[in-house]
Design a protein around this motif. Structure first.
Motif, PDB file in Angstrom:
ATOM      1  N   ASN A 209       0.833  -1.197   0.000  1.00  0.00           N
ATOM      2  CA  ASN A 209       0.000   0.000   0.000  1.00  0.00           C
ATOM      3  C   ASN A 209       0.867   1.247   0.000  1.00  0.00           C
ATOM      4  N   ALA A 210       0.227   2.403  -0.143  1.00  0.00           N
ATOM      5  CA  ALA A 210       0.959   3.653  -0.306  1.00  0.00           C
ATOM      6  C   ALA A 210       1.716   4.040   0.954  1.00  0.00           C
ATOM      7  N   GLY A 211       1.168   3.692   2.125  1.00  0.00           N
ATOM      8  CA  GLY A 211       1.860   4.014   3.367  1.00  0.00           C
ATOM      9  C   GLY A 211       3.177   3.283   3.492  1.00  0.00           C
ATOM     10  N   VAL A 212       3.186   2.010   3.146  1.00  0.00           N
ATOM     11  CA  VAL A 212       4.427   1.232   3.205  1.00  0.00           C
ATOM     12  C   VAL A 212       5.397   1.706   2.121  1.00  0.00           C
ATOM     13  N   ALA A 213       4.870   2.095   0.962  1.00  0.00           N
ATOM     14  CA  ALA A 213       5.735   2.622  -0.102  1.00  0.00           C
ATOM     15  C   ALA A 213       6.465   3.879   0.369  1.00  0.00           C
ATOM     16  N   ALA A 214       5.753   4.764   1.061  1.00  0.00           N
ATOM     17  CA  ALA A 214       6.396   5.967   1.592  1.00  0.00           C
ATOM     18  C   ALA A 214       7.410   5.604   2.662  1.00  0.00           C
ATOM     19  N   PHE A 215       7.092   4.617   3.476  1.00  0.00           N
ATOM     20  CA  PHE A 215       7.994   4.176   4.545  1.00  0.00           C
ATOM     21  C   PHE A 215       9.314   3.660   3.983  1.00  0.00           C
TER      22      PHE A 215
ATOM     23  N   PRO B 118      13.325   5.130  -5.498  1.00  0.00           N
ATOM     24  CA  PRO B 118      11.974   5.293  -6.063  1.00  0.00           C
ATOM     25  C   PRO B 118      11.757   4.512  -7.352  1.00  0.00           C
ATOM     26  N   ALA B 119      12.762   4.472  -8.218  1.00  0.00           N
ATOM     27  CA  ALA B 119      12.586   3.781  -9.501  1.00  0.00           C
ATOM     28  C   ALA B 119      12.471   2.273  -9.334  1.00  0.00           C
ATOM     29  N   ARG B 120      12.873   1.771  -8.169  1.00  0.00           N
ATOM     30  CA  ARG B 120      12.830   0.329  -7.944  1.00  0.00           C
ATOM     31  C   ARG B 120      11.694  -0.086  -7.012  1.00  0.00           C
ATOM     32  N   SER B 121      10.843   0.830  -6.639  1.00  0.00           N
ATOM     33  CA  SER B 121       9.723   0.523  -5.749  1.00  0.00           C
ATOM     34  C   SER B 121       8.463   0.275  -6.583  1.00  0.00           C
ATOM     35  N   HIS B 122       7.747  -0.804  -6.263  1.00  0.00           N
ATOM     36  CA  HIS B 122       6.590  -1.207  -7.056  1.00  0.00           C
ATOM     37  C   HIS B 122       5.463  -1.687  -6.136  1.00  0.00           C
ATOM     38  N   HIS B 123       4.240  -1.386  -6.519  1.00  0.00           N
ATOM     39  CA  HIS B 123       3.063  -1.901  -5.821  1.00  0.00           C
ATOM     40  C   HIS B 123       2.731  -3.286  -6.358  1.00  0.00           C
ATOM     41  N   LEU B 124       2.502  -4.248  -5.457  1.00  0.00           N
ATOM     42  CA  LEU B 124       2.093  -5.587  -5.879  1.00  0.00           C
ATOM     43  C   LEU B 124       1.157  -6.168  -4.823  1.00  0.00           C
ATOM     44  N   ALA B 125      -0.101  -6.339  -5.202  1.00  0.00           N
ATOM     45  CA  ALA B 125      -1.092  -6.906  -4.271  1.00  0.00           C
ATOM     46  C   ALA B 125      -0.859  -8.400  -4.094  1.00  0.00           C
TER      47      ALA B 125
ATOM     48  N   GLU C 115      -0.689  -1.834   8.485  1.00  0.00           N
ATOM     49  CA  GLU C 115      -0.539  -3.241   8.120  1.00  0.00           C
ATOM     50  C   GLU C 115      -0.455  -3.509   6.627  1.00  0.00           C
ATOM     51  N   GLY C 116      -0.430  -2.537   5.798  1.00  0.00           N
ATOM     52  CA  GLY C 116      -0.525  -2.820   4.378  1.00  0.00           C
ATOM     53  C   GLY C 116      -1.959  -3.164   4.041  1.00  0.00           C
ATOM     54  N   PHE C 117      -2.156  -4.219   3.256  1.00  0.00           N
ATOM     55  CA  PHE C 117      -3.508  -4.711   2.956  1.00  0.00           C
ATOM     56  C   PHE C 117      -3.559  -6.136   3.475  1.00  0.00           C
TER      57      PHE C 117
END
Length: 399
Positions: A166-172, A180-187, A294-296
């Motif tokens: 989730n976006a909160g963990v991405a910011a963390f 940043p270029a190596r960070s990705h969202h994956l459910a 907690e993420g999702f």
């Protein structure tokens, strides 16, 4: 032009726990391992256990290093203390891997695998499940910050990819060194066959009876460890604040259950297997998890796949999922707000039905383990030195 790979891709998945130990991260890792193995990947899992050893489970080699789990038993903190064999075992396994995939930066298994990957120049990825976890102990909070500022920062900074929920963990992870270029969202995925709605009112009634639950009142399910960050205490307080709640609470999970004892309209079923938990979802109408940072959570995904009306925290980190706020109750972690939302859901079966239909459809289209595994393969391919995308060759059976 680089020649295509002819050998199966060798992946080392790293997790502090693995089934039969129950918990969200270990369930994610097991599903990833099984899905990747089905695609022909040579998968090994490095984890902890009551004793050291290696076994094949569902086409996956699981290597356990002996650990002491007293911290979890005594303080409710899932933090295994592993034997000195951890680092040499990690080095041996990393040397034969093409890619190392570490789950969460907080645990010794991750530190050892990260160090081994650095020493052998093996590319590694990180899935970060959570940010800093709220905890009543100042010591626990301080240890988290210290770990993320040292070993965690090193793991995140050197990772070829950092996957977040989730976006909160991405910011963390961005604050702690992830590029940043190596960070990705994956459910994560969910099994829509195991976790499914009740086929009829009769099946729901039978499920309730199998757990000794009442037939004549809406049931609100909480599934997870009984710790403050999960918000189980907030649900108890919201229920107690209502003179006539119109619903009863059902808790599935381990932890300090003394607060649940002797309460009218409150049921505690303890820790359940995945199959029994899936049956319990079918026994209930509402799922509530007012957790923090907690993420999702997997339990939210399982509840959605089971067609329950879902109530969870109003966390801006959920933004990447684009949930319909009219059909998923995103509520502040405050007792008055929870009290109002639960009373509204308990008294409106038509709304619960619409929310349940939406949840099931969302889970079927948005939470797919096969799609998750295919995405992992793409990230692994990009992490390899030749960066050549490929599909792994079928793996021969282990001798």
């Amino acid at each position: 032009m680089t020649a295509p790979r002819t050998q199966p891709l060798r992946v080392l998945l790293v997790s502090h726990y693995y089934p039969p130990h129950l918990g969200g991260i270990e369930n994610v890792v097991r599903n990833e391992a099984v899905q990747l193995a089905a695609l022909g990947v040579d998968v090994t899992v490095l984890t902890s256990g009551e004793r050291s050893g290696a076994v094949d489970e569902a086409g996956v080699r699981v290597v356990r290093v002996r650990a002491w789990n007293g911290v979890e038993r005594r303080a409710g903190v899932p933090f295994p203390v592993l034997s000195p064999r951890l680092l040499p075992t990690a080095l041996r396994l990393v040397r034969r891997a093409d890619v190392v995939h570490v789950h969460d930066c907080l645990y010794p298994t991750s530190w050892a695998a990260g160090l081994a990957a650095a020493l052998t120049r093996t590319p590694h990825l990180v899935t970060q499940h959570v940010a800093l976890v709220e905890h009543p102990s100042a010591l626990v909070r301080g240890v988290q910050r210290a770990v993320y500022a040292t070993a965690g920062r090193s793991l995140l900074r050197r990772a070829r990819a950092v996957l977040t929920l989730n976006a909160g963990v991405a910011a963390f992870v961005g604050r702690y060194g992830a590029r940043p270029a190596r960070s990705h969202h994956l459910a994560n995925g969910v099994d829509p066959v195991l976790f499914r709605p009740a086929a009829s009112a009769g099946e729901r009634r039978d499920a309730r009876r199998s757990f000794g639950l009442p037939d004549d009142v809406p049931l609100v399910l909480f599934a997870g460890r009984l710790v403050p960050k999960k918000g189980y205490d907030l649900l108890l307080a919201a229920h107690a604040a209502e003179p006539e709640p119109g619903y009863e609470l059902v808790f599935a999970g381990d932890g300090d259950s003394r607060a649940l004892a002797g309460r009218t309209g409150v049921h505690h079923l303890g820790t359940l297997s995945a199959e029994r938990l899936a049956e319990l979802y079918r026994a209930c109408e509402i799922f509530a998890l007012p957790s923090a940072a907690e993420g999702f959570p997997l339990t939210v995904q399982e509840a959605m796949a089971s067609g329950l009306a879902v109530l969870t925290s109003d966390d801006p980190g959920y933004a990447p999922y684009r949930l319909d706020p009219g059909l998923v109750a995103l509520v502040p972690r405050q007792v008055p707000a929870l009290r109002t939302a639960l009373a509204s859901l308990a008294g409106d079966p038509e709304l619960r039905g619409r929310m349940g239909d939406y949840a099931r459809h969302y889970a079927e289209t948005g939470f797919s383990w096969p799609q998750h595994a295919e995405a992992l393969l793409r990230h692994y391919a990009e992490a390899l030195p030749d960066r050549s995308p490929h599909h792994p060759s079928p793996r021969p059976p282990r001798p």
